[in-house]
Design a protein around this motif. Structure first.
Motif, PDB file in Angstrom:
ATOM      1  N   VAL A   1       0.915  -1.080   0.083  1.00  0.00           N
ATOM      2  CA  VAL A   1      -0.166  -0.037   0.048  1.00  0.00           C
ATOM      3  C   VAL A   1       0.827   1.313  -0.034  1.00  0.00           C
ATOM      4  N   ILE A   2       0.889   2.147  -1.136  1.00  0.00           N
ATOM      5  CA  ILE A   2       1.388   3.389  -1.253  1.00  0.00           C
ATOM      6  C   ILE A   2       0.700   4.539  -1.196  1.00  0.00           C
ATOM      7  N   PRO A   3       0.797   5.695  -0.757  1.00  0.00           N
ATOM      8  CA  PRO A   3       0.158   6.585  -0.849  1.00  0.00           C
ATOM      9  C   PRO A   3       0.153   7.522  -2.052  1.00  0.00           C
ATOM     10  N   ASP A   4       1.132   7.571  -2.980  1.00  0.00           N
ATOM     11  CA  ASP A   4       1.361   8.261  -3.959  1.00  0.00           C
ATOM     12  C   ASP A   4       2.242   7.830  -4.783  1.00  0.00           C
ATOM     13  N   LEU A   5       2.047   7.175  -5.831  1.00  0.00           N
ATOM     14  CA  LEU A   5       3.118   6.595  -6.743  1.00  0.00           C
ATOM     15  C   LEU A   5       3.590   7.660  -7.765  1.00  0.00           C
ATOM     16  N   LEU A   6       2.949   8.900  -7.750  1.00  0.00           N
ATOM     17  CA  LEU A   6       3.424   9.947  -8.591  1.00  0.00           C
ATOM     18  C   LEU A   6       4.779  10.614  -7.887  1.00  0.00           C
ATOM     19  N   ASN A   7       4.801  10.353  -6.498  1.00  0.00           N
ATOM     20  CA  ASN A   7       5.768  10.865  -5.605  1.00  0.00           C
ATOM     21  C   ASN A   7       7.076   9.828  -5.772  1.00  0.00           C
ATOM     22  N   PRO A   8       8.064  10.171  -6.405  1.00  0.00           N
ATOM     23  CA  PRO A   8       9.220   9.359  -6.832  1.00  0.00           C
ATOM     24  C   PRO A   8      10.043   8.687  -5.230  1.00  0.00           C
ATOM     25  N   PHE A   9       9.681   9.521  -4.296  1.00  0.00           N
ATOM     26  CA  PHE A   9      10.158   8.630  -2.987  1.00  0.00           C
ATOM     27  C   PHE A   9       9.629   7.268  -2.907  1.00  0.00           C
ATOM     28  N   PHE A  10       8.080   7.462  -3.044  1.00  0.00           N
ATOM     29  CA  PHE A  10       7.238   6.185  -2.871  1.00  0.00           C
ATOM     30  C   PHE A  10       7.426   5.247  -4.101  1.00  0.00           C
ATOM     31  N   THR A  11       7.767   5.673  -5.170  1.00  0.00           N
ATOM     32  CA  THR A  11       8.273   4.618  -6.254  1.00  0.00           C
ATOM     33  C   THR A  11       9.397   4.118  -6.132  1.00  0.00           C
ATOM     34  N   GLU A  12      10.458   4.598  -5.390  1.00  0.00           N
ATOM     35  CA  GLU A  12      11.598   3.946  -5.069  1.00  0.00           C
ATOM     36  C   GLU A  12      11.663   3.008  -4.007  1.00  0.00           C
ATOM     37  N   VAL A  13      10.743   3.282  -3.144  1.00  0.00           N
ATOM     38  CA  VAL A  13      10.476   2.333  -1.817  1.00  0.00           C
ATOM     39  C   VAL A  13       9.640   1.143  -2.452  1.00  0.00           C
TER      40      VAL A  13
ATOM     41  N   GLU B   1     -10.035   5.885   0.498  1.00  0.00           N
ATOM     42  CA  GLU B   1      -9.236   4.969  -0.648  1.00  0.00           C
ATOM     43  C   GLU B   1      -8.469   3.910   0.127  1.00  0.00           C
ATOM     44  N   GLU B   2      -7.786   4.335   1.367  1.00  0.00           N
ATOM     45  CA  GLU B   2      -7.145   3.234   2.086  1.00  0.00           C
ATOM     46  C   GLU B   2      -7.923   2.187   2.559  1.00  0.00           C
ATOM     47  N   ARG B   3      -9.146   2.834   3.311  1.00  0.00           N
ATOM     48  CA  ARG B   3     -10.440   1.811   3.783  1.00  0.00           C
ATOM     49  C   ARG B   3     -10.694   0.812   2.744  1.00  0.00           C
ATOM     50  N   GLY B   4     -11.057   1.423   1.724  1.00  0.00           N
ATOM     51  CA  GLY B   4     -11.469   0.476   0.557  1.00  0.00           C
ATOM     52  C   GLY B   4     -10.522  -0.518   0.164  1.00  0.00           C
ATOM     53  N   THR B   5      -9.119  -0.124   0.005  1.00  0.00           N
ATOM     54  CA  THR B   5      -8.263  -0.931  -0.596  1.00  0.00           C
ATOM     55  C   THR B   5      -7.930  -2.257   0.580  1.00  0.00           C
ATOM     56  N   LEU B   6      -7.972  -1.802   1.798  1.00  0.00           N
ATOM     57  CA  LEU B   6      -7.821  -3.006   2.914  1.00  0.00           C
ATOM     58  C   LEU B   6      -8.988  -4.037   2.824  1.00  0.00           C
ATOM     59  N   GLU B   7     -10.283  -3.234   2.472  1.00  0.00           N
ATOM     60  CA  GLU B   7     -11.463  -4.143   2.462  1.00  0.00           C
ATOM     61  C   GLU B   7     -11.246  -5.149   1.254  1.00  0.00           C
ATOM     62  N   VAL B   8     -10.651  -4.866   0.085  1.00  0.00           N
ATOM     63  CA  VAL B   8     -10.622  -5.462  -1.076  1.00  0.00           C
ATOM     64  C   VAL B   8      -9.569  -6.583  -0.952  1.00  0.00           C
TER      65      VAL B   8
ATOM     66  N   GLY C   1       3.210  -1.489   4.035  1.00  0.00           N
ATOM     67  CA  GLY C   1       2.994  -0.300   3.530  1.00  0.00           C
ATOM     68  C   GLY C   1       2.714   0.824   4.266  1.00  0.00           C
ATOM     69  N   TYR C   2       2.033   1.933   3.764  1.00  0.00           N
ATOM     70  CA  TYR C   2       1.775   3.385   4.530  1.00  0.00           C
ATOM     71  C   TYR C   2       0.633   3.441   4.763  1.00  0.00           C
ATOM     72  N   LEU C   3       0.202   3.069   5.824  1.00  0.00           N
ATOM     73  CA  LEU C   3      -1.500   3.127   6.305  1.00  0.00           C
ATOM     74  C   LEU C   3      -1.570   4.314   7.387  1.00  0.00           C
TER      75      LEU C   3
ATOM     76  N   ARG D   1       5.828   4.623  10.851  1.00  0.00           N
ATOM     77  CA  ARG D   1       4.635   4.605  11.520  1.00  0.00           C
ATOM     78  C   ARG D   1       5.057   3.794  12.653  1.00  0.00           C
ATOM     79  N   GLU D   2       5.036   4.074  13.929  1.00  0.00           N
ATOM     80  CA  GLU D   2       5.194   3.418  15.148  1.00  0.00           C
ATOM     81  C   GLU D   2       3.926   2.606  15.326  1.00  0.00           C
ATOM     82  N   HIS D   3       3.844   1.397  15.707  1.00  0.00           N
ATOM     83  CA  HIS D   3       2.726   0.719  16.170  1.00  0.00           C
ATOM     84  C   HIS D   3       2.630   0.548  17.520  1.00  0.00           C
ATOM     85  N   ARG D   4       1.492   0.558  17.879  1.00  0.00           N
ATOM     86  CA  ARG D   4       1.041   0.261  19.219  1.00  0.00           C
ATOM     87  C   ARG D   4       0.657  -0.796  20.031  1.00  0.00           C
ATOM     88  N   THR D   5       0.120  -1.718  18.899  1.00  0.00           N
ATOM     89  CA  THR D   5      -0.343  -2.959  19.484  1.00  0.00           C
ATOM     90  C   THR D   5       0.613  -3.940  18.881  1.00  0.00           C
ATOM     91  N   GLN D   6       0.573  -5.161  19.603  1.00  0.00           N
ATOM     92  CA  GLN D   6       1.484  -6.477  19.074  1.00  0.00           C
ATOM     93  C   GLN D   6       1.010  -7.159  17.829  1.00  0.00           C
TER      94      GLN D   6
END
Length: 333
Positions: free
Chosen positions: A74-86, A112-119, A129-131, A152-157
């Motif tokens: 899951v990537i937030p913006d593939l038009l951003n070259p940074f995320f494309t490199e990752v 969009e993120e919500r719909g993506t995860l549902e699918v 990815g970036y959530l 992103r720091e996670h808070r649960t195991q």
């Protein structure tokens, strides 16, 4: 990275076996429609699995049927070259493992993120990815899948995280600017969030460490055009600035264009420092000085952590789940 809270645990085949009063092998036979068990026993196992919300691992089935492991990236913006490199680094690491990767661009929009995860919850073995959604919502949507969060720091195991630590790189950048005689240093912050970004906090801390007051700030859309308009705004209100640190390289490249249009020569009249370390920064004139992240390691590390979670192995140690940054001095500062 420390995490707190236990979070919901994914139901295992052993949980189903205990609840149904049968062996692990019997559960496996029932779920895989083997004929070695009685009809009533099979139905009891299936009913128990359904009641517990047990979701058989596609990975475990793949050990027998040689299915290809599938990961949702899951990537937030593939038009951003940074995320494309990752994404490219993650795809390479997954390909080396023989995995299939499905890439989703959410446009950095929660809906969009919500719909993506549902699918993808029923289509992949893990999510990387970036959530940005709250963890409890991500947990509900991913239905017990292994999840690796990037930056992103996670808070649960329930989750694992790949952390970005650019603080030392930002401090090095501000020290570099002050060593060149700059005392009036501003920042172009991103505009998508109302609260200060972690990079803004690193900038403020670096300024303080160098004995300088927090610099003037303007907010920029994460685009070349956003960098252009934000630098114009910043210099209109603070024409005495001699250096600017930017949230990322894309914004910095826009600032380069704006500086040229405003008649400010870089770096003689205005020094510019970006963040990310994009290859694109070497293609502009002057080449961009930047706090550089290892995007290749970032993507590869996320895939490696997903592999550990899928195979039931322990996660990598926290210190190995952090990607640092370093200052790369080029021509713009």
């Amino acid at each position: 990275m420390a995490s707190s809270g236990t979070g919901p645990r994914r139901v295992t085949i052993d949980d189903v076996a205990q609840a149904a009063g049968v062996s692990r092998q019997t559960v496996s036979r029932a779920l895989n429609d083997k004929g070695e068990i009685g009809v009533s026993t099979k139905q009891r196992v299936l009913d128990t699995a359904l009641a517990l919300g047990y979701r058989p691992s596609r990975f475990a089935r793949g050990l027998v049927r040689q299915d290809t492991i599938s990961v949702g990236l899951v990537i937030p913006d593939l038009l951003n070259p940074f995320f494309t490199e990752v994404a490219a680094a993650a795809l390479e690491a997954a390909r080396d493992r023989g995995w299939h990767v499905v890439v989703y661009d959410t446009g950095d929009r929660p809906e969009e993120e919500r719909g993506t995860l549902e699918v993808i919850a029923s289509q992949v073995d893990a999510v990387v990815g970036y959530l940005s959604l709250p963890e409890d919502e991500i947990d509900k949507l991913t239905r017990g899948l292994p999840v690796v969060l990037i930056d992103r720091e996670h808070r649960t195991q329930r989750f694992s995280s790949i952390r970005i630590d650019g603080e030392s790189g930002v401090h090095a950048a501000i020290r570099h600017l002050t060593a060149a005689g700059h005392r009036r240093i501003g920042m172009l912050e991103h505009a998508e969030r109302s609260e200060p970004s972690i990079r803004h906090k690193w900038f403020d801390a670096a300024m303080s460490a160098c004995g300088l007051d927090s610099g003037s700030v303007a907010r920029a859309d994460q685009s070349v055009e956003g960098g252009e308009s934000a630098l114009q705004e910043l210099l209109a209100g603070h024409p005495d600035l001699t250096a600017v640190f930017t949230f990322n390289d894309i914004i910095a490249i826009g600032a380069l264009r704006a500086a040229r249009r405003l008649g400010r020569q870089v770096p003689r009249d205005l020094a510019l420092v970006g963040f990310d370390g994009l290859r694109l920064g070497t293609l502009v004139e002057p080449q961009l000085t930047t706090v550089a992240l290892d995007t290749r390691r970032l993507g590869a590390l996320a895939v490696e952590q997903a592999a550990r979670l899928l195979t039931g192995g322990g996660p990598l140690p926290a210190e190995q789940l952090t990607v640092g940054a370093e200052l790369r001095v080029r021509e713009s500062a």
